[in-house]
Design a protein around this motif. Structure first.
Motif, PDB file in Angstrom:
ATOM      1  N   GLU A 111       0.843  -1.197   0.000  1.00  0.00           N
ATOM      2  CA  GLU A 111       0.000   0.000   0.000  1.00  0.00           C
ATOM      3  C   GLU A 111       0.876   1.245   0.000  1.00  0.00           C
ATOM      4  O   GLU A 111       1.907   1.293   0.671  1.00  0.00           O
ATOM      5  N   ILE A 112       0.451   2.254  -0.761  1.00  0.00           N
ATOM      6  CA  ILE A 112       1.217   3.491  -0.845  1.00  0.00           C
ATOM      7  C   ILE A 112       0.265   4.643  -1.135  1.00  0.00           C
ATOM      8  O   ILE A 112      -0.769   4.459  -1.787  1.00  0.00           O
ATOM      9  N   TYR A 113       0.587   5.829  -0.625  1.00  0.00           N
ATOM     10  CA  TYR A 113      -0.183   7.044  -0.900  1.00  0.00           C
ATOM     11  C   TYR A 113       0.600   7.898  -1.882  1.00  0.00           C
ATOM     12  O   TYR A 113       1.794   8.133  -1.702  1.00  0.00           O
ATOM     13  N   ILE A 114      -0.072   8.361  -2.915  1.00  0.00           N
ATOM     14  CA  ILE A 114       0.572   9.159  -3.956  1.00  0.00           C
ATOM     15  C   ILE A 114      -0.243  10.430  -4.172  1.00  0.00           C
ATOM     16  O   ILE A 114      -1.464  10.364  -4.354  1.00  0.00           O
ATOM     17  N   ARG A 115       0.416  11.567  -4.179  1.00  0.00           N
ATOM     18  CA  ARG A 115      -0.281  12.833  -4.408  1.00  0.00           C
ATOM     19  C   ARG A 115      -0.548  12.998  -5.906  1.00  0.00           C
ATOM     20  O   ARG A 115       0.288  13.487  -6.658  1.00  0.00           O
ATOM     21  N   THR A 116      -1.696  12.556  -6.335  1.00  0.00           N
ATOM     22  CA  THR A 116      -2.103  12.625  -7.732  1.00  0.00           C
ATOM     23  C   THR A 116      -3.595  12.342  -7.812  1.00  0.00           C
ATOM     24  O   THR A 116      -4.244  12.077  -6.802  1.00  0.00           O
ATOM     25  N   SER A 117      -4.142  12.389  -9.009  1.00  0.00           N
ATOM     26  CA  SER A 117      -5.562  12.087  -9.203  1.00  0.00           C
ATOM     27  C   SER A 117      -5.729  10.629  -9.594  1.00  0.00           C
ATOM     28  O   SER A 117      -4.799  10.004 -10.132  1.00  0.00           O
ATOM     29  N   PRO A 118      -6.902  10.035  -9.359  1.00  0.00           N
ATOM     30  CA  PRO A 118      -7.125   8.644  -9.779  1.00  0.00           C
ATOM     31  C   PRO A 118      -6.910   8.458 -11.284  1.00  0.00           C
ATOM     32  O   PRO A 118      -6.352   7.445 -11.703  1.00  0.00           O
ATOM     33  N   GLU A 119      -7.343   9.438 -12.067  1.00  0.00           N
ATOM     34  CA  GLU A 119      -7.204   9.323 -13.518  1.00  0.00           C
ATOM     35  C   GLU A 119      -5.735   9.284 -13.942  1.00  0.00           C
ATOM     36  O   GLU A 119      -5.340   8.497 -14.811  1.00  0.00           O
ATOM     37  N   ARG A 120      -4.933  10.139 -13.337  1.00  0.00           N
ATOM     38  CA  ARG A 120      -3.504  10.182 -13.699  1.00  0.00           C
ATOM     39  C   ARG A 120      -2.789   8.925 -13.216  1.00  0.00           C
ATOM     40  O   ARG A 120      -1.892   8.410 -13.906  1.00  0.00           O
ATOM     41  N   LEU A 121      -3.178   8.431 -12.054  1.00  0.00           N
ATOM     42  CA  LEU A 121      -2.582   7.204 -11.541  1.00  0.00           C
ATOM     43  C   LEU A 121      -2.964   6.020 -12.426  1.00  0.00           C
ATOM     44  O   LEU A 121      -2.121   5.172 -12.758  1.00  0.00           O
ATOM     45  N   TRP A 122      -4.216   5.960 -12.834  1.00  0.00           N
ATOM     46  CA  TRP A 122      -4.667   4.890 -13.724  1.00  0.00           C
ATOM     47  C   TRP A 122      -3.875   4.903 -15.034  1.00  0.00           C
ATOM     48  O   TRP A 122      -3.457   3.856 -15.521  1.00  0.00           O
ATOM     49  N   GLU A 123      -3.677   6.088 -15.578  1.00  0.00           N
ATOM     50  CA  GLU A 123      -2.919   6.204 -16.819  1.00  0.00           C
ATOM     51  C   GLU A 123      -1.484   5.723 -16.630  1.00  0.00           C
ATOM     52  O   GLU A 123      -0.923   5.050 -17.505  1.00  0.00           O
ATOM     53  N   ALA A 124      -0.890   6.043 -15.480  1.00  0.00           N
ATOM     54  CA  ALA A 124       0.484   5.628 -15.216  1.00  0.00           C
ATOM     55  C   ALA A 124       0.604   4.115 -15.112  1.00  0.00           C
ATOM     56  O   ALA A 124       1.639   3.533 -15.450  1.00  0.00           O
ATOM     57  N   ILE A 125      -0.464   3.473 -14.655  1.00  0.00           N
ATOM     58  CA  ILE A 125      -0.458   2.019 -14.515  1.00  0.00           C
ATOM     59  C   ILE A 125      -0.676   1.333 -15.859  1.00  0.00           C
ATOM     60  O   ILE A 125      -0.073   0.298 -16.148  1.00  0.00           O
ATOM     61  N   THR A 126      -1.508   1.916 -16.708  1.00  0.00           N
ATOM     62  CA  THR A 126      -1.904   1.237 -17.944  1.00  0.00           C
ATOM     63  C   THR A 126      -1.159   1.714 -19.190  1.00  0.00           C
ATOM     64  O   THR A 126      -1.222   1.044 -20.229  1.00  0.00           O
TER      65      THR A 126
END
Length: 254
Positions: A111-126
């Motif tokens: 588990e980790i906390y990242i200062r970003t939006s869900p949309e940007r995090l999703w894009e970084a994953i995919t």
């Protein structure tokens, strides 16, 4: 970081982490039996470890199970230890090593906390190009549709490093995929496991939980041992736009 150092400062909390290192996924009752203190006292220590992100919990029926999360230790290492000579940090390095070595369980939770939006995090994953920034230079080839196959490749590798199937896609909240490692005969023999990415917005940040399960008992550490480095690199990339230069983050890239 303050919460992590506060949590590690207490010997009882370090013993709780050692106990979860010995056997991950224990209930409060199981942990309570190993300490000469009240149930309430153990609960207070576990709460501080949860707040520091060093322990994460999952419900299994009526029980609440506790899992060791080595990611905060990795973040401390990447922020300071990797930049300097390490003799002064031998104690911290030893603790990091212990928390990242194999544990006898078929489920690993990070588990980790990242200062970003869900949309940007999703894009970084995919997004394959972005993934290569924090995942050892590896790329993912797929259309991210349920039922689709995917391959993990690297320009410097002789062949595919992994393969699997996309099981669930719920942007920007949940992604589930199978994974079969191909980078060596020792990991090929481990068969197929499952990886679940879960994103939850928490004010101006996101809590990312990665669950790697359906692992064989005593699974090869190569299958899951890189997650702290990967997630630390993901956080660094999204929050600073920089890539880490720790050994795991530059694998295959030089």
């Amino acid at each position: 970081m303050d919460e992590v150092f506060k949590a590690l400062a207490d010997p009882t909390r370090r013993e709780l982490l050692d106990e979860l290192f010995r056997r991950d996924g224990q209930s409060l009752s199981e942990l309570e039996e190993r300490f000469e203190m009240s149930r309430f006292g153990v609960m207070k220590h576990l709460k501080l470890l949860e707040e520091a992100g060093l322990v994460v919990t999952r419900r299994r029926g009526r029980e609440k199970l506790h899992f060791l999360n080595p990611v905060p230790i990795r973040l401390v290492h990447d922020r300071w230890v990797s930049k300097y000579a390490e003799p002064w940090a031998a104690g911290l390095s030893d603790l990091k090593s212990r928390l990242e070595t194999p544990m006898e369980n078929t489920e690993k939770i990070f588990e980790i906390y990242i200062r970003t939006s869900p949309e940007r995090l999703w894009e970084a994953i995919t997004d394959s190009e972005t993934r290569s920034k924090y995942m050892f230079g590896n790329r993912i080839e797929t259309d991210w549709q349920p039922g689709s196959a995917y391959r993990m490749t690297n320009p410097r590798a002789d062949g595919p490093l992994g393969e699997g199937e996309v099981l669930e896609v719920d942007p920007p909240r949940r992604l589930v995929q199978t994974m079969r490692a191909l980078w060596g005969e020792d990991v090929k023999a481990q068969g197929t496991s499952r990886i679940t990415w879960e994103i939850e917005q928490v004010e101006d940040s996101c809590r990312l939980t990665v669950t790697h399960d359906q692992l064989r008992e005593g699974a090869n550490e190569q299958l899951y041992g890189g997650w702290p480095m990967i997630l630390s690199g993901l956080k660094t990339w999204l929050e600073t736009g920089e890539t880490l230069t720790t050994p795991g983050s530059i694998m295959y890239t030089r």
